[in-house]
Write a protein that holds these residues in place. Structure first.
Motif: not given
Length: 350
Positions: A225-231
């Protein structure tokens, strides 16, 4: 005490003749207010039933695409979702078939019926995706296929003699299978979702979730979830398409807690406590696919089929297809089919 008002009324008797007609329209408003409770039965409530009958006659289209490396259980999961053999592998797939050298697109259509409701289901598989040594730009054939379906629909739509019901081959939903590594997302995952989230509804799922412990699963979900948000990757349901507060509350819960769904698929049945359940047998017990304590398959099925199937179709039509259509028509400076262009040119020459 009454003298003042009476005098003023008599004095202004002539001038009051003019504003009086203006006040008259106010009078019929009162009965309208009263009539909100109907004076008998009209039958407005049958509209829903009329719509139901119409749609039952025509049936429903639903096109679902599965993307991910081979061996992640894509075919099995789709079979489990629709409780029938609908995937490529169950339609005479040869076990000795080699991994394709490039990404292929294979669409298989089925008609599924339940409770008198017919659904024309198309499962679009993408064998060869992410299986090569060099996976550079391997999402391109998939993006091309999705856009080709929009183009096909657009050409039918702008025809002068167009069909009453245009066949819908547009991809309504793309299940993207993430490998259960417990680490970060691979660059391939990020690149695919970055490119495709603009043209199709992507629902990320963590495949074969039974390979992780509960703690690993929770941690991995949070990391994804965090990686999708950051990208800056927007998956379905996208925040900007929430129509009202109720939708926002419901979808926020899905975005913040459920996504990506950690799932296990199985089309085999086992006996557990006297009940037949779909599951996977392991040396230490049976993983029940539809048991929420074991995996989130039931959440995914409810989300895709029982609560958001119609919305997936609407977002595809109103957002993704509209974006494609506007871009296509602006770029073309007119309408694609030759017949329309020739007529326009003919008219301008006259």
């Amino acid at each position: 005490p009454h003298a003042g008002p009476v005098e003023s009324k008599n004095g202004a008797a002539m001038s009051e003749l003019v504003p009086e007609p203006r006040q008259k329209p106010v009078v019929p408003m009162k009965p309208m207010g009263i009539n909100t409770s109907l004076l008998g039965y009209i039958g407005i409530d049958t509209i829903i039933e009329q719509m139901r009958k119409k749609t039952m006659k025509t049936g429903f289209d639903f096109n679902i695409m599965v993307v991910g490396q081979s061996g992640l259980g894509k075919s099995t999961l789709v079979n489990t979702l629709f409780k029938s053999q609908v995937s490529r592998k169950s339609s005479g797939w040869n076990r000795e078939e080699k991994i394709p050298k490039t990404v292929e697109i294979k669409a298989i259509g089925h008609v599924i019926e339940e409770g008198g409701v017919k659904m024309k289901l198309t499962v679009i598989d993408t064998p060869g995706f992410g299986d090569q040594i060099n996976n550079e730009n391997c999402w391109e054939p998939i993006e091309k296929y999705i856009n080709e379906q929009y183009e096909k629909f657009l050409k039918e739509e702008v025809n002068i003699a167009r069909k009453k019901r245009i066949p819908d081959t547009r991809v309504h939903c793309c299940l993207y299978f993430i490998s259960p590594t417990g680490h970060s997302l691979r660059p391939l995952d990020l690149e695919f979702m970055k490119h495709l989230s603009k043209v199709v509804n992507i629902i990320p799922v963590i495949a074969k979730a039974d390979t992780m412990t509960l703690e690993e699963k929770t941690e991995f979900k949070q990391r994804v979830r965090k990686e999708l948000e950051v990208n800056g990757i927007e998956f379905y349901p996208q925040k900007e398409f929430d129509e009202d507060l109720e939708d926002k509350t419901e979808n926020d819960k899905i975005r913040q807690e459920s996504m990506p769904f950690a799932v296990v698929g199985s089309d085999k049945e086992y006996q557990v406590n006297g009940k037949r359940v779909l599951g996977r047998k392991t040396p230490w017990g049976i993983i029940e696919v539809e048991n929420l304590n074991h995996c989130e398959f039931a959440l995914l099925r409810d989300f895709v089929i029982r609560t958001h199937l119609q919305d997936l179709k609407e977002v595809t039509h109103n957002i993704h297809y509209e974006t494609y259509r506007a871009k296509r028509l602006n770029g073309n400076g007119g309408l694609p089919p030759m017949t329309v262009e020739t007529e326009e040119n003919h008219e301008s020459n006259l």
